[in-house]
Design a protein around this motif. Structure first.
Motif, PDB file in Angstrom:
ATOM      1  N   LYS A   1       0.826  -1.204   0.000  1.00 52.96           N
ATOM      2  CA  LYS A   1       0.000   0.000   0.000  1.00 52.96           C
ATOM      3  C   LYS A   1       0.863   1.258   0.000  1.00 52.96           C
ATOM      4  N   VAL A   2       1.852   1.301   0.861  1.00 51.53           N
ATOM      5  CA  VAL A   2       2.703   2.492   0.939  1.00 51.53           C
ATOM      6  C   VAL A   2       3.545   2.626  -0.330  1.00 51.53           C
ATOM      7  N   LEU A   3       4.038   1.489  -0.831  1.00 53.69           N
ATOM      8  CA  LEU A   3       4.825   1.536  -2.070  1.00 53.69           C
ATOM      9  C   LEU A   3       3.966   2.010  -3.239  1.00 53.69           C
ATOM     10  N   ASP A   4       2.687   1.633  -3.231  1.00 50.57           N
ATOM     11  CA  ASP A   4       1.777   2.105  -4.284  1.00 50.57           C
ATOM     12  C   ASP A   4       1.604   3.622  -4.212  1.00 50.57           C
ATOM     13  N   ALA A   5       1.494   4.157  -2.995  1.00 46.79           N
ATOM     14  CA  ALA A   5       1.411   5.610  -2.856  1.00 46.79           C
ATOM     15  C   ALA A   5       2.681   6.266  -3.368  1.00 46.79           C
ATOM     16  N   MET A   6       3.814   5.667  -3.086  1.00 46.01           N
ATOM     17  CA  MET A   6       5.081   6.208  -3.595  1.00 46.01           C
ATOM     18  C   MET A   6       5.121   6.149  -5.118  1.00 46.01           C
ATOM     19  N   ALA A   7       4.607   5.071  -5.684  1.00 47.19           N
ATOM     20  CA  ALA A   7       4.581   4.941  -7.143  1.00 47.19           C
ATOM     21  C   ALA A   7       3.687   6.003  -7.764  1.00 47.19           C
ATOM     22  N   ARG A   8       2.566   6.294  -7.129  1.00 44.15           N
ATOM     23  CA  ARG A   8       1.676   7.345  -7.645  1.00 44.15           C
ATOM     24  C   ARG A   8       2.326   8.706  -7.557  1.00 44.15           C
ATOM     25  N   MET A   9       3.100   8.926  -6.511  1.00 48.22           N
ATOM     26  CA  MET A   9       3.790  10.206  -6.371  1.00 48.22           C
ATOM     27  C   MET A   9       4.938  10.326  -7.369  1.00 48.22           C
ATOM     28  N   GLY A  10       5.691   9.228  -7.567  1.00 49.69           N
ATOM     29  CA  GLY A  10       6.735   9.214  -8.589  1.00 49.69           C
ATOM     30  C   GLY A  10       7.897  10.159  -8.318  1.00 49.69           C
ATOM     31  N   HIS A  11       8.285  10.301  -7.065  1.00 50.33           N
ATOM     32  CA  HIS A  11       9.399  11.192  -6.731  1.00 50.33           C
ATOM     33  C   HIS A  11      10.729  10.528  -7.076  1.00 50.33           C
ATOM     34  N   GLU A  12      11.676  11.338  -7.525  1.00 48.00           N
ATOM     35  CA  GLU A  12      12.956  10.807  -7.960  1.00 48.00           C
ATOM     36  C   GLU A  12      13.676  10.057  -6.842  1.00 48.00           C
ATOM     37  N   SER A  13      13.465  10.465  -5.603  1.00 47.21           N
ATOM     38  CA  SER A  13      14.156   9.822  -4.479  1.00 47.21           C
ATOM     39  C   SER A  13      13.711   8.380  -4.269  1.00 47.21           C
ATOM     40  N   PHE A  14      12.629   7.974  -4.916  1.00 42.72           N
ATOM     41  CA  PHE A  14      12.120   6.605  -4.745  1.00 42.72           C
ATOM     42  C   PHE A  14      12.740   5.619  -5.732  1.00 42.72           C
ATOM     43  N   ARG A  15      13.529   6.097  -6.708  1.00 47.15           N
ATOM     44  CA  ARG A  15      13.979   5.221  -7.796  1.00 47.15           C
ATOM     45  C   ARG A  15      14.723   3.990  -7.276  1.00 47.15           C
ATOM     46  N   SER A  16      15.649   4.190  -6.369  1.00 44.58           N
ATOM     47  CA  SER A  16      16.448   3.055  -5.885  1.00 44.58           C
ATOM     48  C   SER A  16      15.567   2.033  -5.173  1.00 44.58           C
ATOM     49  N   VAL A  17      14.538   2.516  -4.448  1.00 45.20           N
ATOM     50  CA  VAL A  17      13.619   1.593  -3.766  1.00 45.20           C
ATOM     51  C   VAL A  17      12.836   0.785  -4.788  1.00 45.20           C
ATOM     52  N   PHE A  18      12.377   1.438  -5.835  1.00 42.20           N
ATOM     53  CA  PHE A  18      11.620   0.737  -6.875  1.00 42.20           C
ATOM     54  C   PHE A  18      12.478  -0.343  -7.538  1.00 42.20           C
ATOM     55  N   LYS A  19      13.739  -0.019  -7.820  1.00 43.90           N
ATOM     56  CA  LYS A  19      14.625  -0.997  -8.457  1.00 43.90           C
ATOM     57  C   LYS A  19      14.852  -2.185  -7.532  1.00 43.90           C
ATOM     58  N   THR A  20      15.033  -1.891  -6.250  1.00 40.61           N
ATOM     59  CA  THR A  20      15.273  -2.983  -5.299  1.00 40.61           C
ATOM     60  C   THR A  20      14.048  -3.875  -5.145  1.00 40.61           C
ATOM     61  N   GLU A  21      12.883  -3.255  -4.991  1.00 43.99           N
ATOM     62  CA  GLU A  21      11.658  -4.018  -4.746  1.00 43.99           C
ATOM     63  C   GLU A  21      11.170  -4.762  -5.977  1.00 43.99           C
ATOM     64  N   SER A  22      11.656  -4.409  -7.171  1.00 42.75           N
ATOM     65  CA  SER A  22      11.229  -5.103  -8.396  1.00 42.75           C
ATOM     66  C   SER A  22      12.097  -6.320  -8.700  1.00 42.75           C
ATOM     67  N   SER A  23      13.120  -6.561  -7.900  1.00 40.30           N
ATOM     68  CA  SER A  23      14.014  -7.690  -8.142  1.00 40.30           C
ATOM     69  C   SER A  23      13.312  -9.007  -7.820  1.00 40.30           C
ATOM     70  N   PRO A  24      13.790 -10.120  -8.400  1.00 43.40           N
ATOM     71  CA  PRO A  24      13.089 -11.409  -8.273  1.00 43.40           C
ATOM     72  C   PRO A  24      12.977 -11.960  -6.860  1.00 43.40           C
ATOM     73  N   ASN A  25      13.784 -11.487  -5.920  1.00 43.91           N
ATOM     74  CA  ASN A  25      13.742 -12.051  -4.570  1.00 43.91           C
ATOM     75  C   ASN A  25      12.683 -11.406  -3.688  1.00 43.91           C
ATOM     76  N   HIS A  26      11.759 -10.634  -4.264  1.00 45.51           N
ATOM     77  CA  HIS A  26      10.688 -10.002  -3.508  1.00 45.51           C
ATOM     78  C   HIS A  26       9.339 -10.591  -3.929  1.00 45.51           C
ATOM     79  N   ALA A  27       8.331 -10.294  -3.111  1.00 45.40           N
ATOM     80  CA  ALA A  27       6.986 -10.801  -3.385  1.00 45.40           C
ATOM     81  C   ALA A  27       6.463 -10.234  -4.695  1.00 45.40           C
ATOM     82  N   VAL A  28       5.641 -11.043  -5.368  1.00 45.03           N
ATOM     83  CA  VAL A  28       5.122 -10.630  -6.677  1.00 45.03           C
ATOM     84  C   VAL A  28       4.309  -9.339  -6.567  1.00 45.03           C
ATOM     85  N   ALA A  29       3.497  -9.228  -5.514  1.00 45.52           N
ATOM     86  CA  ALA A  29       2.670  -8.019  -5.359  1.00 45.52           C
ATOM     87  C   ALA A  29       3.535  -6.783  -5.241  1.00 45.52           C
TER      88      ALA A  29
END
Length: 937
Positions: free
Chosen positions: A533-561
């Motif tokens: 839920k919080v990551l979705d809010a961050m995705a909607r905001m799309g702030h540049e400071s979130f890029r590294s978090v998005f890259k990390t959380e999209s890696s295969p070792n994380h939950a599909v959701a």
């Protein structure tokens, strides 16, 4: 004025003495009480509260707060009206009594709107405990004032207050002496006695009532005074239960005692079902001889046991199995029975409330439109929360039906944000968001930090987000730090919504981004739902400071959701780097991730390499999921539109498989997206524009959309500058071919005639050989697909019309047309007969009949003429038309005139027959009808 003067003095420091003076005034002016009972109650309350004020002033202690809305108002107003609600009555949420000074003179107190801050008290506030003890013993004068308050002809509430004050602030001996005097007073003061009993029944559980009061209370049993017996029974609960049961049992069993006294004791025992000893006493009384006592004991036993019994025998049998029950087990059973009774009461209350609410709803629906707003306001102001929720439900129906909601109702909704009922507050929060009441933001922020119910906080935070309340950001940031996941997720969503506004301050955006990022990092890794839920809010905001978090959380070792949301966040970056990160995920083994990557690439992709990343997802061999394939194609088209027009055209040219209709459909979609955008299409060179339209026509032809292809090619022809060029010739030829294949015969024939009649320039602009071949091939296909003579006749007409191409295409084309006609008559022998029927009725099919030639047409035509000759009353006009076409088919035949003699007709018909059929033997020469079809109808 005397009352007002008394009140003003009673509030001064020497109030002990003045309280007595005030009570004397009340006693000596009964006319005030008779005519104006509200004044009496008013002065009485002032007397009581003056004592409290005096104690506070004298001892320097905090003042005692009242226990009811009535007493709360008395502390700030000079007098109290007798018409005010009792301590158990809730005041109206929208009105409060006016100062009693305005009601003096016999006027009833009026109501007036309260300020917004007073209309709805905060749900978390609690009234002060009126039973809290005074810091020291009051003076004798003050105790006298309490005593006077009980014995004076005051309201029951005032008397009860005086009794409570004596019990709380006097010593046990002093209280027992004064209250015992009241209980024994003669003549009897029933109201004072009941007030004392009620005060005893509400006595503090930490302190037992003075034991010396038990005897005068028991002496009241059997007194025939309304309400006294019930009050005494309740007051007895304030004393030692064992002693009370023992004394009541003795009274009930005393055969010489007054019957009324015994019955009252039995009924009092019936209220003490918590003590098994009381039940045992009642069980013993089931065996007495007096019928009245036995019947009363049975009723009291049933009440104490909590179970109705039909007769004494059943009660004794029930008690026999429970007489040895321990006190603890008995109390447990009592608790169970009480719980059951409470459940029944709750169910009954719920049923009655539901019926009442439905009655209110029915009343609203039956009322006129002009009256409904007033009813809604009344519902919203009702003391019953279910009725207020009904009002909200009806307002929601107005919103659903897109009807206007009055401003007064909207203002009331804003006030109801702090309603006393949690579910009402929840519904109101949702509704102010639905109505976009921006003025509610301040109120929501005000109550958000104080709201105890997390469900309501979720709704309030959601409403703030919907209302884009930028001033609510500090409050939302505090909600973000809560430990309730639903509140945190909704706060994050609201912050993302506010940050999406163009007017949001950049510094505020940075603050929101830092808070979201920090909160996300502190969420437990196991709590994937909240992280999503919080990551979705961050995705909607799309702030540049979130890029590294998005890259990390999209890696295969994380939950599909989480990966799906992180991929969406990368897409919000909108640059080439994000597109490269997403492209690497398009081939993931999980179909959910492939789908998320495909959709994300559509948001940020704008290069040819992005199309290349999507290409494998379009093929059924490399992509097994049909939904991924479908979305991949939609995204492919979307990215193509962001390319240059030349790049878009190049992408479409990659779909060339002529036998794969799926590929051709995609090719058509891409080219249609390019040609349909006039601005981008004009950026192409002329040759590129023609190539795009020609490619569209090819795809339409393969997909069986010949008519659409003809229209596309006609558009392409308008772009050619030299009609005699090879490209124009090719386009024109293909255009005519598509017209033929489109089977819109009238349009095709019109254009063919225009071209064939256009002279040498038009002749040079068409490849007639190719066109002739297309016509013949299409004719053969149409003949093969035909299912009846009617379709064959239609084809014959078309072939006759396109024979105009013969003068351009040559004899070979005419020969192929003749062969098609023969094939048609061979497949459908009655086709010529149908044409003759149409011709006889005036149809324009003469050229079609002539095209068949004499060998095919003359035999059925001869038979038609013979049948007309044999028919009585034949139509000479029809006969004339048939003779005329027969002359054209057989130029050596002179025919006959309609209406000639039978001999002339027979001779003419023999001559016609001799033309298409050689002479035969005499026997065979006998005239016989050569009819191949039925006579004309």
């Amino acid at each position: 004025m005397l009352q007002l003067t008394a009140v003003s003095f009673l509030r001064k420091r020497h109030c002990g003495f003045l309280a007595i003076v005030g009570s004397i005034l009340c006693q000596h002016r009964p006319s005030w009480r008779g005519r104006k009972p509200s004044v009496s109650a008013w002065i009485t309350f002032s007397l009581a509260l003056s004592v409290v004020f005096s104690c506070v002033d004298t001892l320097g202690a905090a003042s005692v707060e009242p226990a009811s809305p009535t007493s709360q108002q008395a502390t700030s107003q000079p007098a109290v009206s007798a018409t005010q609600p009792s301590p158990t009555t809730q005041p109206s949420p929208t009105t409060q009594p006016l100062p009693a000074s305005e009601a003096v003179g016999g006027e009833q107190p009026q109501t007036a709107p309260v300020a917004e801050s007073e209309a709805e008290p905060e749900p978390t506030s609690a009234p002060a405990d009126v039973s809290s003890p005074m810091p020291s013993v009051p003076s004798t004068a003050e105790l006298d004032a309490f005593h006077t308050l009980i014995t004076s002809p005051n309201t029951p509430d005032a008397r009860r207050l005086g009794a409570k004050q004596l019990l709380q602030h006097a010593s046990a001996e002093e209280a027992a002496e004064r209250l015992g005097t009241i209980l024994r007073t003669t003549p009897v003061d029933v109201v004072a006695r009941i007030a004392v009993c009620e005060a005893l029944s509400t006595f503090s559980a930490e302190r037992k009532a003075p034991a010396s009061l038990l005897k005068p209370l028991l002496e009241l049993l059997g007194e025939d005074q309304p309400g006294l017996e019930a009050a005494v029974a309740q007051a007895l609960h304030a004393f030692d239960c064992e002693e009370v049961v023992d004394r009541l049992g003795k009274i009930a069993k005393e055969a010489t005692a007054h019957a009324g006294r015994r019955l009252a004791a039995i009924r009092a025992l019936g209220t003490m079902g918590d003590d098994i000893a009381a039940v045992g006493v009642l069980a013993d009384l089931l065996d007495v001889k007096e019928d009245a006592i036995r019947e009363a004991a049975l009723l009291a036993f049933s009440e104490a046991a909590g179970i109705p019994h039909a007769d004494a025998a059943a009660a004794r049998e029930w008690w026999k199995s429970r007489a040895s029950t321990t006190t603890v087990d008995w109390l447990r059973s009592v608790n169970r029975r009480q719980a059951q009774r409470i459940r029944l009461l709750v169910e009954t209350e719920a049923g009655l409330t539901m019926r009442f609410v439905e009655a209110c709803r029915e009343s609203y629906l039956r009322s006129a439109e002009a009256e409904r707003s007033a009813k809604l306001l009344a519902f919203l102001g009702d003391s019953l929360s279910d009725v207020r929720r009904l009002g909200l439900d009806l307002i929601n129906a107005l919103i659903t039906d897109r009807k206007d909601v009055d401003q007064e109702i909207k203002d009331r909704l804003v006030l109801m944000i702090s309603d006393s009922d949690a579910m009402v507050r929840l519904d109101v929060a949702d509704m102010v968001g639905d109505l976009r009441l921006k003025k509610a933001v301040g109120r929501l922020v005000e109550v958000l930090d104080k709201e105890p119910d997390c469900r309501v906080r979720v709704a309030q935070v959601k409403a703030i987000g919907r209302l884009d309340g930028e001033q609510a950001v500090p409050s939302l940031l505090r909600s973000l730090e809560e430990n309730v996941p639903s509140v945190v997720s909704e706060a994050a969503s609201a912050l993302a919504t506010i940050s999406g506004r163009e007017t949001t301050d950049p510094d505020l955006l940075s603050r929101i981004a830092r808070s979201l990022l920090d909160r996300f990092k502190r969420i437990d890794v196991a709590d994937t739902v909240l992280r999503e839920k919080v990551l979705d809010a961050m995705a909607r905001m799309g702030h540049e400071s979130f890029r590294s978090v998005f890259k990390t959380e999209s890696s295969p070792n994380h939950a599909v959701a989480l990966r799906r949301v992180a991929i969406s966040g990368l897409a919000a970056m909108g640059d080439a780097a994000a597109a490269d990160d997403i492209a690497a995920l398009v081939g993931s083994p999980e179909p959910e991730i492939r789908l998320a990557a495909v959709q994300a690439l559509a948001r940020c992709g704008r290069r040819e390499q992005d199309l290349a990343a999507l290409a494998p997802r379009l093929d059924g061999k490399s992509e097994s999921d049909s939904i991924v394939r479908e979305r991949a194609w939609e995204c492919y088209v979307s990215i193509s539109k962001r390319l240059s027009p030349q790049g878009h055209l190049k992408a479409a040219s990659g779909f060339t498989s002529p036998k794969d209709k799926i590929v051709q459909r995609r090719r058509l979609d891409l080219l249609r997206a390019l040609t349909g955008d006039a601005h981008r299409f004009k950026q192409l060179a002329q040759e590129e524009q023609i190539a795009a339209l020609a490619g569209m026509a090819d795809a339409q032809h393969i997909l069986g959309e010949a008519s659409a292809a003809a229209g596309t090619l006609e558009q392409a022809l308008t772009l050619t500058h030299d009609p005699a060029s090879e490209s124009a010739k090719t386009l024109r030829t293909r255009w005519l071919m598509m017209l033929v294949l489109g089977h819109d015969d009238p349009v095709t024939i019109r254009h063919l005639r225009a071209v064939t009649d256009g002279g040498s320039e038009a002749e040079a602009g068409v490849d007639w050989k190719i066109l002739a071949g297309a016509i013949c091939d299409d004719g053969a296909l149409r003949l093969e697909a035909s299912k009846d003579a009617a379709s064959a006749v239609s084809l014959l007409k078309f072939l006759d019309a396109v024979s105009v191409v013969s003068k351009r295409a040559g004899e070979d084309f005419e020969s192929r047309l003749s062969g098609l006609r023969s094939d048609i008559t061979g497949k459908y022998p009655d086709a010529v007969s149908r044409l003759l029927d149409e011709y006889a009725k005036g149809g324009d099919v003469e050229s079609v009949l002539l095209g068949f030639g004499s060998a095919v047409t003359l035999p059925p035509l001869h038979g038609r003429l013979v049948s007309l000759a044999d028919a009585e009353g034949s139509d000479h006009a029809v006969e004339g038309r048939l003779v005329a076409i027969a002359k054209k088919l057989a130029s050596a035949w002179v025919g006959f005139e309609p209406g000639c003699s039978p001999d002339e007709r027979v001779a003419a018909m023999d001559r016609l027959r001799a033309i298409f059929a050689p002479p035969q033997t005499a026997e065979a020469a006998t005239p016989a009808p050569a009819v191949t079809s039925q006579p004309a109808q």
